[in-house]
Design an enzyme around this catalytic site. Sequence first.
Site, short mmCIF file in Angstrom:
data_model
loop_
_atom_site.label_atom_id
_atom_site.label_comp_id
_atom_site.label_asym_id
_atom_site.label_seq_id
_atom_site.Cartn_x
_atom_site.Cartn_y
_atom_site.Cartn_z
N GLY A 31 0.81 -1.22 0.00
CA GLY A 31 0.00 0.00 0.00
C GLY A 31 0.84 1.26 0.00
CB ALA A 32 1.93 3.95 1.23
N GLY A 36 5.37 3.96 -8.93
CA GLY A 36 6.12 2.71 -9.07
C GLY A 36 5.17 1.52 -9.00
CG HIS A 37 3.17 0.63 -5.33
ND1 HIS A 37 3.30 1.73 -4.53
CD2 HIS A 37 3.80 -0.39 -4.70
CE1 HIS A 37 3.98 1.40 -3.44
NE2 HIS A 37 4.30 0.12 -3.51
CD GLN A 61 7.72 -7.31 3.85
OE1 GLN A 61 6.89 -8.10 3.39
NE2 GLN A 61 8.36 -6.45 3.08
CD GLN A 148 16.20 -4.81 -11.18
OE1 GLN A 148 15.57 -5.86 -11.38
NE2 GLN A 148 17.43 -4.80 -10.70
CE LYS A 149 13.31 2.05 -4.03
NZ LYS A 149 12.44 1.60 -2.99
CB SER A 185 10.61 4.58 -1.69
OG SER A 185 10.42 4.02 -0.40
NE ARG A 187 10.51 1.60 5.17
CZ ARG A 187 10.43 0.32 4.76
NH1 ARG A 187 10.80 -0.01 3.55
NH2 ARG A 187 9.97 -0.61 5.59
P1 PAJ Z 1 6.13 -2.51 -1.59
O1 PAJ Z 1 7.32 -1.84 -1.02
O2 PAJ Z 1 4.78 -1.89 -1.40
O3 PAJ Z 1 6.38 -2.68 -3.13
C1 PAJ Z 1 5.47 -3.39 -3.93
C2 PAJ Z 1 6.09 -3.60 -5.30
O4 PAJ Z 1 6.32 -2.32 -5.90
C3 PAJ Z 1 7.46 -4.30 -5.21
O5 PAJ Z 1 7.56 -5.27 -6.21
C4 PAJ Z 1 8.43 -3.14 -5.42
O6 PAJ Z 1 9.66 -3.54 -5.98
C5 PAJ Z 1 7.64 -2.27 -6.39
N1 PAJ Z 1 8.15 -0.89 -6.36
C6 PAJ Z 1 8.32 -0.09 -5.29
N2 PAJ Z 1 8.88 1.09 -5.66
C7 PAJ Z 1 9.07 1.02 -6.99
C8 PAJ Z 1 9.62 1.91 -7.98
N3 PAJ Z 1 10.09 3.10 -7.66
N4 PAJ Z 1 9.67 1.50 -9.26
C9 PAJ Z 1 9.21 0.26 -9.61
N5 PAJ Z 1 8.67 -0.62 -8.74
C10 PAJ Z 1 8.61 -0.25 -7.46
O7 PAJ Z 1 7.95 -4.87 -1.90
C11 PAJ Z 1 7.00 -4.96 -1.11
O8 PAJ Z 1 6.02 -4.01 -1.01
C12 PAJ Z 1 6.81 -6.15 -0.19
O9 PAJ Z 1 8.06 -6.67 0.16
C13 PAJ Z 1 5.92 -7.27 -0.81
C14 PAJ Z 1 6.54 -7.86 -2.08
C15 PAJ Z 1 4.52 -6.73 -1.11
C16 PAJ Z 1 5.78 -8.42 0.22
O10 PAJ Z 1 5.23 -7.96 1.41
#
Ligand code: PAJ
Length: 281
Positions: A31-32, A36-37, A61, A148-149, A185, A187
């Site tokens: 979420g949030a 990227g998502h 995690q 890939q992040k 991100s 964050r």
């Molecule tokens: P989260 O940090 O929410 O990220 C979800 C997905 O979005 C991940 O595959 C992450 O690599 C991708 N993502 C995040 N920022 C990105 C960006 N700037 N560009 C491209 N993709 C981006 O990753 C997780 O959640 C958790 O670890 C999860 C896989 C859901 C397991 O709990």
Amino acid sequence: MKVLRTIEETRKASRAAGSRGARVGLVPTMGALHEGHLSLIRAAKAQSDVIAASIFVNPTQFGPNEDFTRYPRDLDRDLALLEREGVDFIFVPSVEEMYPQPSNTWVTVEGLSERLCGKSRPGHFRGVATVVAKLFNVVSPHLAFFGQKDAAQVAIIRRMVRDLNLQVQIEVCPIVREPDGLALSSRNAYLDAQQRKDALVLFRALSRVQELFEKGERGSAALIGAAKAEFQRIPAVRLDYFEIVDPDDLTTVSAINQRTLVAVAAFVGSTRLIDNLLLEP
Ligand code: PAJ
């Protein structure tokens, strides 16, 4: 868009799609949501017939002193974004729904889980692999989309899928960045104005490595040295690691002779950010 809170409803929705012969694409998230998502959702849309997503801030995690309780959560906004992107169903379980008590079974991708972020976040990748395995079991997607992040996460999930013979195709999408280069991100929301500026040092260090690589430098020590010099100029940012590794097993390499991952993690204040770059000779 169907909002599903239980494993049973989600299995039903996914099975119904599967029995119509539709290919289900899953995008797991915490979420949030940001662009990227959403780039993952768009990739899923391009390659699947039914688009499923999940939002679950996975407690296993996060380490005991990490940001699980204050991790940004805005379900209404996230659901509106997903609806607009044309997601068919979204799985939003509670912690109780995902983790029966007590839970004694974990998925650990040995070796890889202790490298990169796994070194400074013990247990992190065990939590990731376990929850992703659970999500695959609940949704049974044909395809699953990751960014890939989180390059180490990608390596670990790919290895888990291979080792456990899971029937899902893993698709990896490029890093989405702000116009100035900062990787998106959830964050980044923690950063104040000065920290937002300081945070650019991750991208600057990676860009410096890319530049030297393009000029012909192949030695990891020289490339890491140049990257660390960028960090020394921003003392407010504390480097966790800057490593040059094999993208599949995450072991360090001394010279770049094939596809190689350059990965960085650093603390900007108390916010831990990661970024990376793939180099291809
Ligand atoms: P989260 O940090 O929410 O990220 C979800 C997905 O979005 C991940 O595959 C992450 O690599 C991708 N993502 C995040 N920022 C990105 C960006 N700037 N560009 C491209 N993709 C981006 O990753 C997780 O959640 C958790 O670890 C999860 C896989 C859901 C397991 O709990």
